[in-house]
Design a protein around this motif. Structure first.
Motif, PDB file in Angstrom:
ATOM      1  N   THR A   1       0.840  -1.196  -0.007  1.00 35.15           N
ATOM      2  CA  THR A   1      -0.074  -0.124   0.052  1.00 35.15           C
ATOM      3  C   THR A   1       0.825   1.339   0.268  1.00 35.15           C
ATOM      4  OG1 THR A   1      -1.736   0.892   0.925  1.00 35.15           O
ATOM      5  CG2 THR A   1      -0.250   0.146   2.446  1.00 35.15           C
ATOM      6  N   THR A   2       0.364   2.582  -0.104  1.00 37.52           N
ATOM      7  CA  THR A   2       0.978   3.582  -0.028  1.00 37.52           C
ATOM      8  C   THR A   2       0.324   4.787   0.641  1.00 37.52           C
ATOM      9  OG1 THR A   2      -0.082   4.500  -1.895  1.00 37.52           O
ATOM     10  CG2 THR A   2       2.233   3.376  -2.394  1.00 37.52           C
ATOM     11  N   VAL A   3       1.184   5.695   1.357  1.00 37.06           N
ATOM     12  CA  VAL A   3       0.254   6.624   2.099  1.00 37.06           C
ATOM     13  C   VAL A   3       1.085   8.013   2.099  1.00 37.06           C
ATOM     14  CG1 VAL A   3       1.462   5.658   4.387  1.00 37.06           C
ATOM     15  CG2 VAL A   3      -0.691   7.069   4.323  1.00 37.06           C
ATOM     16  N   ASP A   4       0.776   9.183   2.263  1.00 40.88           N
ATOM     17  CA  ASP A   4       1.413  10.314   2.217  1.00 40.88           C
ATOM     18  C   ASP A   4       2.154  10.638   3.383  1.00 40.88           C
ATOM     19  OD1 ASP A   4      -0.949  11.101   3.565  1.00 40.88           O
ATOM     20  OD2 ASP A   4      -1.214  12.687   1.896  1.00 40.88           O
ATOM     21  N   ASP A   5       2.240  10.083   4.374  1.00 40.14           N
ATOM     22  CA  ASP A   5       2.491  10.556   5.511  1.00 40.14           C
ATOM     23  C   ASP A   5       3.604   9.683   6.177  1.00 40.14           C
ATOM     24  OD1 ASP A   5       2.172  10.260   8.836  1.00 40.14           O
ATOM     25  OD2 ASP A   5       2.035  12.509   8.275  1.00 40.14           O
ATOM     26  N   GLU A   6       4.766  10.010   6.436  1.00 45.69           N
ATOM     27  CA  GLU A   6       5.781   9.009   6.880  1.00 45.69           C
ATOM     28  C   GLU A   6       5.479   8.298   8.361  1.00 45.69           C
ATOM     29  OE1 GLU A   6      10.754   8.844   7.181  1.00 45.69           O
ATOM     30  OE2 GLU A   6       9.625  10.859   7.407  1.00 45.69           O
ATOM     31  N   SER A   7       5.106   9.145   9.336  1.00 47.13           N
ATOM     32  CA  SER A   7       4.726   8.491  10.373  1.00 47.13           C
ATOM     33  C   SER A   7       3.497   7.387  10.306  1.00 47.13           C
ATOM     34  CB  SER A   7       4.170   9.738  11.420  1.00 47.13           C
ATOM     35  OG  SER A   7       5.171  10.473  11.810  1.00 47.13           O
ATOM     36  N   LYS A   8       2.532   7.762   9.248  1.00 49.72           N
ATOM     37  CA  LYS A   8       1.444   6.884   9.206  1.00 49.72           C
ATOM     38  C   LYS A   8       2.034   5.557   8.432  1.00 49.72           C
ATOM     39  CE  LYS A   8      -2.718   5.598   9.536  1.00 49.72           C
ATOM     40  NZ  LYS A   8      -3.395   5.388  10.550  1.00 49.72           N
ATOM     41  N   ALA A   9       2.935   5.792   7.578  1.00 49.01           N
ATOM     42  CA  ALA A   9       3.565   4.691   7.015  1.00 49.01           C
ATOM     43  C   ALA A   9       4.088   3.821   8.029  1.00 49.01           C
ATOM     44  CB  ALA A   9       4.623   4.798   5.979  1.00 49.01           C
ATOM     45  N   TYR A  10       4.983   4.263   8.906  1.00 49.84           N
ATOM     46  CA  TYR A  10       5.498   3.657  10.098  1.00 49.84           C
ATOM     47  C   TYR A  10       4.617   2.740  10.949  1.00 49.84           C
ATOM     48  CZ  TYR A  10       9.789   5.908   9.121  1.00 49.84           C
ATOM     49  OH  TYR A  10      11.160   6.258   8.413  1.00 49.84           O
ATOM     50  N   GLU A  11       3.406   3.796  11.337  1.00 51.42           N
ATOM     51  CA  GLU A  11       2.431   2.962  12.016  1.00 51.42           C
ATOM     52  C   GLU A  11       1.685   1.844  11.384  1.00 51.42           C
ATOM     53  OE1 GLU A  11      -1.965   4.519  13.377  1.00 51.42           O
ATOM     54  OE2 GLU A  11      -0.524   6.063  13.438  1.00 51.42           O
ATOM     55  N   LEU A  12       1.458   1.881  10.065  1.00 50.22           N
ATOM     56  CA  LEU A  12       0.741   0.947   9.082  1.00 50.22           C
ATOM     57  C   LEU A  12       1.704  -0.421   9.285  1.00 50.22           C
ATOM     58  CD1 LEU A  12      -0.804   2.811   6.401  1.00 50.22           C
ATOM     59  CD2 LEU A  12      -2.167   1.565   8.126  1.00 50.22           C
ATOM     60  N   ALA A  13       2.919  -0.135   9.192  1.00 56.98           N
ATOM     61  CA  ALA A  13       3.908  -1.383   9.089  1.00 56.98           C
ATOM     62  C   ALA A  13       4.089  -1.849  10.497  1.00 56.98           C
ATOM     63  CB  ALA A  13       5.261  -0.693   8.637  1.00 56.98           C
ATOM     64  N   GLN A  14       4.505  -1.066  11.429  1.00 57.23           N
ATOM     65  CA  GLN A  14       4.778  -1.985  12.762  1.00 57.23           C
ATOM     66  C   GLN A  14       3.267  -2.511  13.436  1.00 57.23           C
ATOM     67  OE1 GLN A  14       6.188   0.937  15.725  1.00 57.23           O
ATOM     68  NE2 GLN A  14       6.506  -0.870  17.069  1.00 57.23           N
ATOM     69  N   ALA A  15       2.247  -1.795  13.316  1.00 57.92           N
ATOM     70  CA  ALA A  15       0.822  -2.304  13.837  1.00 57.92           C
ATOM     71  C   ALA A  15       0.557  -3.599  13.302  1.00 57.92           C
ATOM     72  CB  ALA A  15      -0.212  -1.287  13.933  1.00 57.92           C
ATOM     73  N   ALA A  16       0.836  -3.611  11.802  1.00 52.87           N
ATOM     74  CA  ALA A  16       0.318  -5.121  11.172  1.00 52.87           C
ATOM     75  C   ALA A  16       1.562  -6.203  11.724  1.00 52.87           C
ATOM     76  CB  ALA A  16       0.340  -4.944   9.864  1.00 52.87           C
ATOM     77  N   VAL A  17       2.565  -5.895  11.793  1.00 54.47           N
ATOM     78  CA  VAL A  17       3.586  -6.862  12.540  1.00 54.47           C
ATOM     79  C   VAL A  17       3.184  -7.297  13.751  1.00 54.47           C
ATOM     80  CG1 VAL A  17       5.901  -7.187  12.736  1.00 54.47           C
ATOM     81  CG2 VAL A  17       5.399  -6.138  10.778  1.00 54.47           C
ATOM     82  N   THR A  18       2.851  -6.190  14.658  1.00 57.71           N
ATOM     83  CA  THR A  18       2.609  -6.359  16.008  1.00 57.71           C
ATOM     84  C   THR A  18       1.425  -7.206  16.082  1.00 57.71           C
ATOM     85  OG1 THR A  18       3.703  -4.320  16.740  1.00 57.71           O
ATOM     86  CG2 THR A  18       2.127  -5.247  18.139  1.00 57.71           C
ATOM     87  N   ALA A  19       0.362  -7.017  15.262  1.00 58.12           N
ATOM     88  CA  ALA A  19      -0.854  -8.142  15.152  1.00 58.12           C
ATOM     89  C   ALA A  19      -0.619  -9.348  14.871  1.00 58.12           C
ATOM     90  CB  ALA A  19      -1.856  -6.908  14.641  1.00 58.12           C
ATOM     91  N   ARG A  20       0.516  -9.687  14.242  1.00 59.38           N
ATOM     92  CA  ARG A  20       0.933 -10.893  13.562  1.00 59.38           C
ATOM     93  C   ARG A  20       0.213 -11.241  12.326  1.00 59.38           C
ATOM     94  NH1 ARG A  20       5.157 -13.631  15.838  1.00 59.38           N
ATOM     95  NH2 ARG A  20       5.442 -13.388  18.136  1.00 59.38           N
ATOM     96  N   LEU A  21      -0.270  -9.979  11.637  1.00 57.07           N
ATOM     97  CA  LEU A  21      -0.769 -10.133  10.221  1.00 57.07           C
ATOM     98  C   LEU A  21       0.225  -9.957   9.068  1.00 57.07           C
ATOM     99  CD1 LEU A  21      -3.816  -7.644  10.804  1.00 57.07           C
ATOM    100  CD2 LEU A  21      -3.848 -10.172  10.932  1.00 57.07           C
TER     101      LEU A  21
END
Length: 104
Positions: free
Chosen positions: A5-25
């Motif tokens: 996926t893509t997103v225009d905000d660097e912080s949101k990109a990090y959040e989407l990446a880390q949270a999906a890994v944390t959730a084991r998705l």
């Protein structure tokens, strides 16, 4: 499996990446360097500086990951691209399966 996926905000990109890994998705996720995207939106060509998030996941988790990303993504129509399930090393496939199943 690799899904992006893509997103225009660097912080949101990090959040989407880390949270999906944390959730084991996803067993892992990469946030690529900023890029420029050109696209049609509401009848005109636009451009935006964006970050690509690439998720490494197992095939049987992909639908749950897609649902989760769409629920947490700030875009009205987020990009969601799944790369073909190309050959990968057995060790890499085993790692993604293990980590998306709680590390067991």
């Amino acid at each position: 499996m690799i899904a992006q996926t893509t997103v225009d905000d660097e912080s949101k990109a990090y959040e989407l990446a880390q949270a999906a890994v944390t959730a084991r998705l996803a067993a892992g996720a990469h946030v690529d360097a900023r890029m420029t995207s050109f696209y049609w939106w509401q009848g005109e060509v636009r451009h935006t500086r964006e970050y690509r998030v690439s998720y490494q996941t197992a095939a049987d988790v992909l639908d749950r990951l897609a649902e989760w990303v769409h629920a947490h993504h700030p875009y009205e129509v987020p990009q969601w691209i799944v790369l073909p399930d190309l050959p990968a090393s057995a060790a890499y496939r085993d790692w993604t399966r293990t980590e998306t199943r709680g590390g067991a």
